[in-house]
Design a protein around this motif. Structure first.
Motif, PDB file in Angstrom:
ATOM      1  N   LEU A   1       0.827  -1.208   0.000  1.00 34.20           N
ATOM      2  CA  LEU A   1       0.000   0.000   0.000  1.00 34.20           C
ATOM      3  C   LEU A   1       0.860   1.257   0.000  1.00 34.20           C
ATOM      4  O   LEU A   1       0.529   2.241  -0.675  1.00 34.20           O
ATOM      5  CB  LEU A   1      -0.926  -0.009   1.219  1.00 34.20           C
ATOM      6  CG  LEU A   1      -2.019  -1.078   1.237  1.00 34.20           C
ATOM      7  CD1 LEU A   1      -2.798  -1.009   2.539  1.00 34.20           C
ATOM      8  CD2 LEU A   1      -2.954  -0.920   0.053  1.00 34.20           C
ATOM      9  N   GLN A   2       1.951   1.239   0.755  1.00 40.90           N
ATOM     10  CA  GLN A   2       2.845   2.394   0.781  1.00 40.90           C
ATOM     11  C   GLN A   2       3.457   2.654  -0.588  1.00 40.90           C
ATOM     12  O   GLN A   2       3.716   3.804  -0.962  1.00 40.90           O
ATOM     13  CB  GLN A   2       3.951   2.181   1.820  1.00 40.90           C
ATOM     14  CG  GLN A   2       3.474   2.164   3.251  1.00 40.90           C
ATOM     15  CD  GLN A   2       2.778   3.451   3.653  1.00 40.90           C
ATOM     16  OE1 GLN A   2       3.112   4.540   3.193  1.00 40.90           O
ATOM     17  NE2 GLN A   2       1.789   3.341   4.534  1.00 40.90           N
ATOM     18  N   LEU A   3       3.697   1.577  -1.343  1.00 39.61           N
ATOM     19  CA  LEU A   3       4.216   1.731  -2.706  1.00 39.61           C
ATOM     20  C   LEU A   3       3.156   2.300  -3.636  1.00 39.61           C
ATOM     21  O   LEU A   3       3.403   3.262  -4.382  1.00 39.61           O
ATOM     22  CB  LEU A   3       4.711   0.372  -3.227  1.00 39.61           C
ATOM     23  CG  LEU A   3       5.161   0.330  -4.693  1.00 39.61           C
ATOM     24  CD1 LEU A   3       6.386   1.224  -4.894  1.00 39.61           C
ATOM     25  CD2 LEU A   3       5.458  -1.095  -5.116  1.00 39.61           C
ATOM     26  N   PHE A   4       1.954   1.737  -3.597  1.00 43.80           N
ATOM     27  CA  PHE A   4       0.893   2.162  -4.510  1.00 43.80           C
ATOM     28  C   PHE A   4       0.427   3.588  -4.241  1.00 43.80           C
ATOM     29  O   PHE A   4       0.060   4.303  -5.175  1.00 43.80           O
ATOM     30  CB  PHE A   4      -0.298   1.204  -4.404  1.00 43.80           C
ATOM     31  CG  PHE A   4      -0.111  -0.083  -5.165  1.00 43.80           C
ATOM     32  CD1 PHE A   4       0.929  -0.229  -6.062  1.00 43.80           C
ATOM     33  CD2 PHE A   4      -0.981  -1.141  -4.975  1.00 43.80           C
ATOM     34  CE1 PHE A   4       1.109  -1.402  -6.761  1.00 43.80           C
ATOM     35  CE2 PHE A   4      -0.814  -2.327  -5.674  1.00 43.80           C
ATOM     36  CZ  PHE A   4       0.230  -2.451  -6.569  1.00 43.80           C
ATOM     37  N   ARG A   5       0.420   3.994  -2.975  1.00 44.64           N
ATOM     38  CA  ARG A   5      -0.098   5.332  -2.667  1.00 44.64           C
ATOM     39  C   ARG A   5       0.803   6.444  -3.196  1.00 44.64           C
ATOM     40  O   ARG A   5       0.402   7.597  -3.276  1.00 44.64           O
ATOM     41  CB  ARG A   5      -0.300   5.499  -1.159  1.00 44.64           C
ATOM     42  CG  ARG A   5       0.960   5.498  -0.342  1.00 44.64           C
ATOM     43  CD  ARG A   5       0.649   5.697   1.130  1.00 44.64           C
ATOM     44  NE  ARG A   5       0.234   7.041   1.415  1.00 44.64           N
ATOM     45  CZ  ARG A   5       0.754   7.784   2.399  1.00 44.64           C
ATOM     46  NH1 ARG A   5       1.686   7.288   3.196  1.00 44.64           N
ATOM     47  NH2 ARG A   5       0.327   8.997   2.609  1.00 44.64           N
ATOM     48  N   GLN A   6       2.035   6.100  -3.571  1.00 52.08           N
ATOM     49  CA  GLN A   6       2.942   7.092  -4.143  1.00 52.08           C
ATOM     50  C   GLN A   6       2.692   7.324  -5.629  1.00 52.08           C
ATOM     51  O   GLN A   6       3.240   8.255  -6.224  1.00 52.08           O
ATOM     52  CB  GLN A   6       4.401   6.646  -3.953  1.00 52.08           C
ATOM     53  CG  GLN A   6       4.785   6.310  -2.520  1.00 52.08           C
ATOM     54  CD  GLN A   6       4.527   7.445  -1.547  1.00 52.08           C
ATOM     55  OE1 GLN A   6       4.722   8.616  -1.890  1.00 52.08           O
ATOM     56  NE2 GLN A   6       4.082   7.114  -0.347  1.00 52.08           N
ATOM     57  N   ILE A   7       1.873   6.465  -6.237  1.00 58.60           N
ATOM     58  CA  ILE A   7       1.604   6.575  -7.670  1.00 58.60           C
ATOM     59  C   ILE A   7       0.414   7.498  -7.895  1.00 58.60           C
ATOM     60  O   ILE A   7      -0.687   7.235  -7.409  1.00 58.60           O
ATOM     61  CB  ILE A   7       1.323   5.189  -8.286  1.00 58.60           C
ATOM     62  CG1 ILE A   7       2.486   4.232  -8.009  1.00 58.60           C
ATOM     63  CG2 ILE A   7       1.087   5.322  -9.791  1.00 58.60           C
ATOM     64  CD1 ILE A   7       2.234   2.827  -8.496  1.00 58.60           C
ATOM     65  N   SER A   8       0.638   8.574  -8.607  1.00 58.83           N
ATOM     66  CA  SER A   8      -0.423   9.537  -8.868  1.00 58.83           C
ATOM     67  C   SER A   8      -1.497   8.938  -9.758  1.00 58.83           C
ATOM     68  O   SER A   8      -1.222   8.134 -10.657  1.00 58.83           O
ATOM     69  CB  SER A   8       0.168  10.787  -9.542  1.00 58.83           C
ATOM     70  OG  SER A   8      -0.844  11.616 -10.055  1.00 58.83           O
TER      71      SER A   8
END
Length: 260
Positions: free
Chosen positions: A101-108
């Motif tokens: 989730l921490q990785l995906f939330r950085q993707i605009s």
């Protein structure tokens, strides 16, 4: 008498910044400080808004935008709240999914728009998907935070009285986390309006975002600013509606504040 004066003064204070902003906006292009071709005075923008209402075009554009934003937001509320409750309640689940989730939330959401178009086409599905993605994260994160930061004294008290785990979750944790959840939902509402503009700028024939871009392309600048103003009011209306729903579901907080 004093109460009426206080209310009038409070209303004047709240409107002062808006009035000053409109005055400065009106003067800048009329005095030649800003190119009038790029910044239309608010009086001209008001005329453009009036024309939109007069010819009825505002209703079709607003309805299309509202339908898209609500579709994405409601899906984000369902997914973000459910997943957030599970992650906040089950610590092992949080440990497993948090890195992803921490990785995906950085993707605009805007960076993923080409991906959505590839898989879903340029129709309504891709527009809903980008709004869903943008709105999902504040709802998820605030829900997780609300569940994790419930007062342990409340949980321990319920447990000491023999309450079952499901009872504690639904009758203690969920109501206590509700304010944080609704904060996330209202943030998600703001994000969905932001994403709506980008979603409607590609492959749309209706919607306020489409109207803004189309007005800019044909150089109808007052109409462009009229669309921006109407979009801002749509966001305000959505936020106000969410605030009313929040007040309805968290009425117990008013009782606690009155007792305090």
């Amino acid at each position: 008498m004093r109460k009426g004066f206080a209310l009038t003064r409070a209303a004047a204070d709240r409107g002062l910044a808006i009035v000053l902003f409109l005055i400065v906006w009106e003067l800048l292009p009329r005095l030649g400080l800003v190119n009038r071709a790029y910044l239309s005075p608010p009086t001209e923008v008001a005329v453009a808004v009036g024309k939109l209402f007069a010819n009825g075009a505002v209703w079709s554009h607003a309805a299309a935008s509202l339908q898209r934003s609500l579709s994405g937001l409601l899906l984000a509320i369902a997914a973000g709240t459910l997943l957030g409750l599970l992650i906040g309640w089950f610590k092992r689940l949080e440990a497993i999914v948090d890195p992803l989730l921490q990785l995906f939330r950085q993707i605009s959401a805007f960076a993923l728009f080409p991906v959505f178009i590839l898989f879903l086409g340029i129709g309504e599905a891709s527009k809903t998907a980008i709004i869903l993605w943008a709105s999902f994260w504040p709802i998820l994160l605030n829900t997780v935070s609300g569940v994790k930061h419930v007062d342990k004294l409340l949980v321990d008290s319920a447990r000491s009285m023999g309450a079952s785990r499901p009872y504690i979750f639904f009758r203690v944790v969920l109501p206590a986390a509700a304010p944080s959840i609704f904060t996330g939902i209202r943030l998600g509402g703001a994000y969905c309006i932001t994403a709506l503009v980008a979603a409607e700028m590609i492959g749309s024939s209706a919607g306020l975002g489409f109207y803004i871009l189309n007005s800019q392309e044909i150089f109808q600048i007052p109409d462009m600013y009229a669309g921006i103003i109407l979009l801002a009011f749509l966001g305000l209306a959505l936020n106000y509606a969410l605030a009313l729903i929040e007040a309805r579901f968290t009425r117990w907080r008013k009782g606690l504040s009155n007792n305090a």
